[in-house]
Every structure is written in C-alpha cells, then in structure tokens.
Design a protein around this motif. Sequence first.
Motif, PDB file in Angstrom:
ATOM      1  N   VAL A 187       0.792   4.146  -2.756  1.00 38.39           N
ATOM      2  CA  VAL A 187       0.587   5.559  -2.429  1.00 38.39           C
ATOM      3  C   VAL A 187       1.668   6.411  -3.085  1.00 38.39           C
ATOM      4  O   VAL A 187       1.384   7.461  -3.667  1.00 38.39           O
ATOM      5  N   GLU A 188       2.901   5.929  -3.030  1.00 36.87           N
ATOM      6  CA  GLU A 188       3.977   6.689  -3.658  1.00 36.87           C
ATOM      7  C   GLU A 188       3.769   6.770  -5.169  1.00 36.87           C
ATOM      8  O   GLU A 188       4.031   7.796  -5.799  1.00 36.87           O
ATOM      9  N   PHE A 190      -9.111   7.022   2.449  1.00 39.78           N
ATOM     10  CA  PHE A 190      -8.686   6.930   1.045  1.00 39.78           C
ATOM     11  C   PHE A 190      -9.844   7.270   0.114  1.00 39.78           C
ATOM     12  O   PHE A 190      -9.666   7.930  -0.902  1.00 39.78           O
ATOM     13  N   ASN A 198      -0.052  11.624  -9.633  1.00 38.45           N
ATOM     14  CA  ASN A 198      -0.831  12.838  -9.433  1.00 38.45           C
ATOM     15  C   ASN A 198      -0.022  14.070  -9.798  1.00 38.45           C
ATOM     16  O   ASN A 198      -0.521  14.977 -10.449  1.00 38.45           O
ATOM     17  N   ILE A 252      -8.279   9.733  -2.681  1.00 39.25           N
ATOM     18  CA  ILE A 252      -6.981   9.163  -3.050  1.00 39.25           C
ATOM     19  C   ILE A 252      -7.255   7.989  -3.973  1.00 39.25           C
ATOM     20  O   ILE A 252      -6.592   7.799  -4.990  1.00 39.25           O
ATOM     21  N   LEU A 264       0.876   6.699  -6.683  1.00 36.18           N
ATOM     22  CA  LEU A 264      -0.213   7.653  -6.910  1.00 36.18           C
ATOM     23  C   LEU A 264       0.297   9.079  -6.755  1.00 36.18           C
ATOM     24  O   LEU A 264      -0.125   9.985  -7.470  1.00 36.18           O
ATOM     25  N   HIS A 265       1.207   9.243  -5.803  1.00 33.80           N
ATOM     26  CA  HIS A 265       1.786  10.565  -5.583  1.00 33.80           C
ATOM     27  C   HIS A 265       2.479  11.055  -6.851  1.00 33.80           C
ATOM     28  O   HIS A 265       2.237  12.164  -7.327  1.00 33.80           O
ATOM     29  N   VAL A 276       0.847  -1.197   0.000  1.00 32.39           N
ATOM     30  CA  VAL A 276       0.000   0.000   0.000  1.00 32.39           C
ATOM     31  C   VAL A 276       0.883   1.248   0.000  1.00 32.39           C
ATOM     32  O   VAL A 276       0.629   2.209  -0.728  1.00 32.39           O
ATOM     33  N   ALA A 277       1.930   1.211   0.795  1.00 37.16           N
ATOM     34  CA  ALA A 277       2.843   2.358   0.844  1.00 37.16           C
ATOM     35  C   ALA A 277       3.411   2.648  -0.541  1.00 37.16           C
ATOM     36  O   ALA A 277       3.497   3.802  -0.962  1.00 37.16           O
ATOM     37  N   TYR A 320      -6.695   0.960  -8.078  1.00 38.45           N
ATOM     38  CA  TYR A 320      -7.486   1.389  -6.930  1.00 38.45           C
ATOM     39  C   TYR A 320      -8.208   0.195  -6.308  1.00 38.45           C
ATOM     40  O   TYR A 320      -8.322   0.093  -5.088  1.00 38.45           O
TER      41      TYR A 320
END
Lengths: 723, 526
Positions: free
Chosen positions: A564-565, A601, A571, A606, A567-568, A560-561, A582
């Motif tokens: 997230v990175e 989320f 984005n 997110i 997605l960062h 998940v971490a 997702y």
Amino acid sequence: MSGKASSSQSSVGLSRSSALSHVYIQYPPLRCNVPGSRGLFYDDGNKSILSPTSDQVFSWKTVPFSPLVAPTSDSISEGPILSIRYSLDAKFIAIQRSDHEVQFRHRETGETFSQRCRPESESILGFFWTDCPLCDIVFVKTSGLDLFVYNSELKSLQLVETRKLIVSWYVYTHESRLVLLASGMQCKTFNGFQLSSAGVIRLPRFDMAMAKSEANSKPVLAAEDINIVTVYGRIYCLQVDRVAMLLHSYRFYRDAVIQQGSLPIYSSRIAVSVVDNVVLVHQNDAKVVILYDIYADSRAPISAPLPLLLRGFPRFNTSVSQSSREDSGSSEANVVPDNEAVIYGDEWTFLVPEFICDVANKLLWKIHLDLEAISASSSEVPSVLEFLQRRKLEANKAKQLCLAIARTVILERSPVPMVARAMDVLVTSYSHSVKTGSYLKGIKSEKTSPCSVPHVSSPRSGADASASRVDALEKSVKHASAAGVDNEYASDSEENPSSEPPKTNLSDLQIFDGSNPLNANGSEEQEAQLTSPAISPEEMYSFVFAPVEEEIVGDPSYLVAIIVEFLHSANSEKVKVHPNLYVLTVQLLVRNERYAELGLFVINKIVEPSKEVALQLLESGRQNFQTRKLGLDMLRQLSLHHDYVLFLVQDGYYLEALRYARKYKVNNVRPSLFLEAAFASNDSQHLAAILRFFSDFIPGFQKTSDHNTYYRILNEMNSSIAA
Amino acid sequence: MGMSAATTAAEGIKFCIFDLRRGQQEGQELDKILFFFPADLPFSAQLSVIGLSEGLITFTRIFSPAAACEVIEAERHSHVFYEAEPDIWMVMVVEKNESEAIWRIDALRKVLKEVHSLFLMFHGSIRTLIEKEPAGGLIRSHLYPFIMDYLSACQKRSLLDNCCWDFLLGKKLQLPSFRDCLKERGTVQMLTVSREAAIEVQSLVRVLESFAGNTQFYSLILFQDLLVSTTLSPVDTINLFTYAVLRLTPRALSSGVSSWSYLRKGSTTSNVATGSILAQSASVSEQNFRSQDTSPPGGVNSHHIARPLQPDRWSKGKDGFLVTDIWGAEASGSTSATPTIWLQQTEERVYVCAYQYRSLTLILLVPVASILNGEQGVLVVKQQILENASLKMFQIEEKLSKGWAGENAYHVSGYRYLLVDGDRDVSRASPPGKVTTLTKESLLALSKVREEVDLEKGRMEHDNAGQEKDLEVCIRAKNNAWVIARITKGKELYMVLEKANETVLYASDAVEKFSNRYCNGAFSLD
C-alpha cells in the motif's frame, strides 16, 4: 577493478571488520615508470598521465582506468619542462619551457614553434587547452589571461583576447572549465572565468574567508588550498582555512558566488577528491577520509572517518581471489616494494577528480567507493537508499544494493513508516530518472555513459555519441538537449528549492563535460552499461515483492501494508504499477481471508483493474463468491466481453451469457458450450431457447452437428416428459 | 422531520423476547419472558402474546424445522418473528390498517435483527447471560434498559431525515413504515473516494494495524456518517457502523444541543414510568444474583450494567478522543473506563478507542487479550494514535472534505432510488430530504413492491441454492409514477420516477442510464 572478484572480496572484508573502510584503491596501480622520467604530469583535458624523458613523452590514458594500459609515446625536443599538455584534438603537444615560453610541437609533422611573453613585465604561470569557441588555448600570466587561436596557415598562435588582471596564482580544472585567479596580499581575492563551449562567462570578483591567527600576521592562501569540485552538475570551490581548521564551500552560479557553509577538518594537510559525485575529504595526517554527499542542505558526513583501504595488495591479502592473484602475478614479480603500500604517503598527489598519483613510485591509483560498506554502515535506510540512488558510476551495484536493502527491511518487518519512506525514495528516484530519460538511456543504449553529455561543438564527443543518442533516447531527453540543458542535474536545482539559496534567479554554472569521459565505451566494466540505479515498478515486483512474498513468514498483512505504501508513492509520482503487484496484493488479502478489505481495494480501484487481476479474483473467488463476482464485474467493466461470457457460462448463467453475448456482439463463443450447460441443467425449455437462439442468429447453425445432436436430445427430453 | 402520525397505543405494538427452553412447567410460564414491551401490560396479557407465539412456532416447526414462521398476518395484527438465538425468539406485534401504520414485514424483522446484533456486540449472547445466572435476573436487567434505550434512540440522521430512528415517543413506537421504503436497515453507507484518497486511507489503516505487533487490531473509519474503511468482518462492520452513526459521529455528538432534546427528555421520563414494573422485578432478581455471586467483592463496577445506547453520554475530549462514562469510571474515578464490545466474527472482546478529527471518526478496536495492563495499555495505544496516525488523519480529512459534495452528494436529479449491494451489505439511497418530495401514493406503491420483492427473494433463495436469479418489476402507480425494482447478481435497485414519461420504454431507459452512470452498468446487462 575486476568486477566480481572485488565484490566478493569486499564482502569478506566486511565481515572481518579490521579492514573497515568506505573508500579503497585497488591493487595493482597503473605504473607510469619509464627510465629517465623527469616527473609525472596530469593532463586533465585529455585525462592522461604524461611522463616526459629527455627526448620523449609517454602518455597513459587514465580513462577507462586499467593498470595494464600501454603508454603511447611522442618524441619531443630537449629542454626543461615546467608543464606539458596535449591539445584537445590531440594534434599538438604544448610544453611550457620557462616563465616566458611555451613550445608547441605538431605530433605528425614534428614541426615546432614557440609563444613567448615579455619577460621584463610578466611571466607565464601556466596554460590550458580549451574547447571554447573563442580560442584554442589560454595562457595564464601574472598580468592576466591571453586567449589564443591556432592559425594553421601561419603555423603560429594568434592572440584573440587579453584579460588584464593581476594574478598571483591560478587553479583550473578541465572538468569545470573554470579558472580561478588569485590576487591580493593574502591571495584571497578571486576572479573567475568559465571558458566552455557556450562561451566565456566572467564570474563576479569575490573574496574567500580567512580566519586571522592571533598575531597580526595574515595567512596567505595557497593554490593547494583551493579545490574546484563538480558534483551533481554543480560547481563548487572548497577552500581550506588552516587557521580556523575549516573547509569553506562556495557554489558558483552564472552571476554569483555564494558561500554554502563549512566543513570541519582534522588535519593540516587536506586533499579533496570526487568519486561519483561524492566528495572525499582526505585528512592526510590522520590518514582517514570523510565522505560528504553535498546534495541537500545537510553538511553532515555520510559516515564516520575511516581509513582508505588498499585492496588486493598481495603481501597481506590472504583471502585474495583467484583472478586478482593472477593479475598481480602477471604484472609483477613476487617482490613488491613495501613502500608501494604506504597510504597517504608524503609523495601522494591528488588529481582531479578521483586519482592519486604516487610521485615517488610513479604509480597512479584510482579511488573507488565501497558502496556495500557505506550502505552497511548506516541504519537510516531511506537516506542510504537516497545515497545509492544518486550513484551513477556503479549503477548496477547500487541498484542491486537497493534491491537487497528493500528486501531486507521488509523481511525484518521494520516499522511501516520507515519502509514507506524507503519505498518513496525508490519510486521518486525512478520517476525522476524516467523524466530525465536516464532510466531509458540506461536500458536502451548500452554504450553511452550517463554524464558524458555530448555537445555539438566538442570535437571529440563526436558523431557516434550523438548518433547513439538519437536512436536511444525518448523525447524528453531530446527536449532537454534542445533546450541546452546539458546535464540532467541542471533541472534538479529547480525541483529542490530546499537546496537552493534564497535567491531564485540564480542558475548554476553548467558543466560541459561530466566526470565520466566522453570516449568511455563498453569496455570498461559490465556495470558501467547500466547508467541509473533507478528501479522500475516491474523490478520492484520481480526482485523485491515476489521474492519477499516467498520468504516472509507469518502474517502477510505486513507485506500488504508495504505494498500500500508503495502504491501510495507510485500514485503520487504518477508511476504505473505492474499488474502482477496487484495480483500479489489480491493473493495476500485472500490468504488472510480479508475479503471485505479486498472488496474495498477493488471498488476504490486501489487495485487497478486489469485482466490479470480479474482472473486472479475469479480464481480466489472459488472460496468466496463475492470475490468471484468482483472478478466478473471487472471483466465486464474492462469490456472483455468474450471472457465475461465464458465465465458466466462456466458459473451456470448461460441464459444471461447468451443475452449478454447478443448485446455486445460476442460472436466467437461456441454454441456447444451453451448447449452443454443447458443440457446439464436438465431444463428442456432452456435448451429449446438456446437452440432457437442460435438457429435465429447464426446462419447455417441448423446444419451443424451441434444442432442435430441437441435437437434430438430435446425431442427425447420432451417425449420423456410427455410419457 | 415528517414524523408519521401513527397514534399507536401501547397495546397497539408489542415487543417481546422469550426463551422456549424456560418455564416449560405449568405455573412457571413467567420464566420464559425475558423482555416485554409495554412493560406495564398485565402478566396475563403478556403470557397470552407469548403463548400464541409459542404455539405458532411449534406448529410451523412441524413443516419447516430449520426455519419456523417468519410472520403471521392476522386480521388486525401482524406478528413478526425472529429467532435471534436457538430457542430465543423475538416477536413484534403490530397493528394494521391504520392510515400511516403500513408496515413492510422485512423492515420490521430487520429492526429485531438489529436490536439483537447490537445487544450481542455490547453484552454477548442472550444465552450466555442466561446460563450465567439461570434465575434470569441478569439477562432481564441487561435487556430491559438496552432495548428501551434502543427504542428511544431519539436519533435523527439529519435534520431533514424522515427516517424514524426514534421508535419511542412517549408511549408511541415509531417503527419503519412505508415512508422508509427507500432505506435498508442492516447495511452501511459508504463514501465514494478517489483512488488517491483510498490509498491514503489504506496507508492509515496499515499504520494502525502495525501498532498491534503480533495480535490484530481492527479499525473502522467514517467520514461524516459514511463509512470509508473497515477491517472488520461484514457483520461487525454493520453493528459498529450502526452504533457509530447513532452515537459517535460528529452529527450524533452534536445532536445533544439540537432542538430535539426535549423529545428525548419526554421519552426518558416515560421510560421510567413504563419500565417501573419490570424494573422492579429485575432489581429483585438482581439482588438475588448478587447474593449468589461468589466472586470476590470487586466493587461497584462488577454489577454495573453499561447502557451503551443511552443518548448524550459520549463527548469529545480535548485530545480528540471520544469519551463516555457509560462503562463506568475507573477506581480512581478520574478517567472513564474504556468501552469494550464483543466481535461476533472472532468472539473477541475488544476495547473501543474512538478518535475524531473534524468530520473524520476513527474507531480502533484493540483486543482485550492483547493488552496486559488494561487501561494503561489502552493509553499507550492512544498515544500511538496521536503520534503516528493523527497527521495522516488530518491529511485524509482535508482531502475527503474537499471532495465531499455535502448531504445531497448522492442525489441524482429526477430519480428517487435505493441501491443495495447484498454481497457487501452496502446501500446508497437518495438523500432523505429528496425522498420527502415523493407523494404518499408513490411511497405506498414502492413499499408494496418491496414487500412482493422480499417474498420473491425468499422464494429464490429457497429454490436456487448457489444460483442467483435476476428479477425485474416495473409498475405504473395510481399517480402515474413509475415504481421499479431490479435485482441482478445480488444487487438490488429500487426506484421511483414521478415526473416521467408514460411509456415503459422511457422507464427502462432511465434505469439503464442510471445503471451505466452510477452502478458501473450492473443493471444493464441485457
């Protein structure tokens, strides 16, 4: 290189570290051996090797490179040959016969004529054909440049322009269209011209740096000390300073030449090649090669100096694969002369950009990068990925390596910040390739190669290339070509101010022919079809996250971490992410029962709303009703009214569903669903309400069997209550 | 701050905690009492309150064994019951019929619940402490200062805040009255963040998590007094959030220098006075406990009772970490011991590392079991925060500050509202400064409506297990204000529209508009 065979071989070679190398040449070479040959000449304008005999000239195409290519031949008249080149339209053969004479021969008619200079005052140093609109051929003489056009009526050359300069020697590559003219006592003062399809650009005169030896003797620069290299659409000159043992680099702009720094050298004999925009500095004496990726400011080599490897040589290659054994067997008898295997022999000549000519044995080798070995040699994952993402020649292999590296770093649970940087590299690269269009180009048009950017006036780039472009490319590319930006890297320099010298008004000298040939077609290699190693978010999901999710053991929060990175990065680069990722994120959070975080989320978007995600939330919500509600809310917010109503009924909220259906005009839900639900709840009032609702709002409902059935049921329910 | 002027005398409000399993034999009744406020009430009076409560509990249990009585409305008093742990009851007795003392029972019960939740977080369960020392001295010596600190938690949430966080002023208890009907205790208030900021926050959260290695760290991030992110369970989130807003956020830290300090000073002195009796009895039993203690003489700290709710004990260190001496000092004396709390969800004891950068407060919870060398290990974690997380925090703080519209960010003009998401224990309300503009009539009407809704909610829960019912109440108050309550799918909306048109259609349109703009249409389903 024969595709899969070599890659499997290289992995074998890697594990046996004795043959560690980053650059290799593949056996067998192209044999340019004809009886009576008077030497080999490289015609870089046409990318062919020429071998003249007394009355013929044989020509081997080097692009696409194949050891089995058959030469073509033309007859020529007898006489000394100082240099020989075909015209760019392949109609003429030009042969420099002496310091004063160049002879031309029309290939079809056999007609010949000669162009001479004044023997008493000047001599011809050489000549080259050009696609400059001003002229067809340029003579470099000790007194300067003569620019000629061919006049087909007069069947002779017409002088259109003369540039008067004192020239000691010159260097020209067709790739850069740049001619550098050396002058002065030490031959370190240079005049430069670029003769491209855009016209003639004269560079400001500049001096190259030369360290003084201890005595008063001043070293003299020789032509072999100068290498014009083109990487990433920029033109550099690499100059060997034998006294300082440095390789100075200069970058050419339209109106400036700026020294960029120096690289150390470890050998008195140096040669420079460029393979796929990687600069290879061959340290001939040490028999090693050092790789530089001159992209950013860094002048650090990619990796340690390692020898050049000869691959597939039958004598000591025991693990040779089936296919390459057949190759070697068919082309040559079992007896292979030992001297063919000499690496960095004295007879080696390095041809621009990526060939080695073994003059003694009449062999031509093509230099290849071993991307696997290079990527395996560094633990700096983000920079390895950056390096791989810049590779165009073996884009598919680079891409597969990137995917494998991405999978590995996640499976190995590398530190999150490091993986984050790796993700960022991949996403940024993808975003860039979409902007420049090379990603779509690679996907859609299989036969155009990336660097061969056709331009209108080039006779050979032809209609076929530009036609394929039109149907294949997105708008952005058309814009680019319309604006005259001929190479995608041209825009790079603006985006990377760090790699730019302080002056801002500099624009690069542009290149009008990439390192790839214009006429490359799909026949070379399967891999060549893919032109960019960029990895789309869909591919990141299918080839990284999904497989990793299956393999990873233990706590999935690490994954998940990483997501997230990812997605960062996506984005910040405004790259759209595939809904499957997702869905995976939701699954992972649910697996850890981290419902509160899942709520964050979803609510903070997110995890972007989509039907896929909503359905996953509903599915995962079987264990957690808050999560199920998130899914329902998402359906509603996406205006998926039909699904929303169905799920409401499914959860037993049939009256609410009915009101909602009425409000949002969802007309295609079967009445029986509601009736069944109301019947199941055993509430006669509700059942009556629903019957009434459908009777009022659906014309003809009262005649349906549903109505009859449930009307009867309702009566029974009421009578039983009454009783 | 519009403090309600209730002159509730000490005998007006009573607050006690007792254990039904204790003191069942005659003459030992005093054993039951674990806590009593006011402490200076004669034991006979204390026992009569507890005796009545016990009687009511026993009686109602006959009809409803699982959930005994919640409230008894007498003519002049309301008795609010809360069974904090099996057989451990908290009872609050409030006087009725005063002009300002108009209570909403559910709000009072939430106070009891909050006290207990916070106690659990800091000290563990009451039952455990009783079992540790059956004489009861240990639990009493924990409960007394804790609850007195809680009641005197002279904490304003903003200068304009009308909320009575300070329950105790001198001898006066300030309990949530009708003026607080646009608030919901036991919920967290969240900051609305952009997707970009949310991703960056999550990225920070994951970095923090990665410090943990094989175990799991938890984190809570606040911006101002609003929650940004949590990896804790909902119940732990609420507790820690409540504590952070009371003691840790920049506003809580700066309150020490505000003009309100004299109030607190007043209350602490009275604490000493009122608490003297029980404090004496507690200290006696504490001495008993000490004499029985067989653990090796470890030092002063072994019986040091942390008072985490004591005001003004936290400060921000130079390195950005919040420090306190509440949990005592290390043997060396130079550094304070790192606070520890209990997580209810996982029943783990965790270190609390709070780091603050401007408006952003990060609370990292490190399981005690995951760190072998105690304080030394905590220092390593702190170092990791400084090295790997602080930069991200700076960026997030900057981003959030840019998007932050200030105290009145969630004000919606024309509306005075409270929005509660019961599924996520989140609430959002009109800023307190705006709520004060409402007339007393409106507030009383809303309080009344909420009281009714609370009852209805209880009934719905009882009747339809698993099915959520919708509810809609819309009344016109005496002052012509619209008072609206809506419950849909676990979400509650309370609203007062004072300067509204007189038709009910107007009122329902106003709700619809509000719902569509601020609640993703959650209240406009049909």
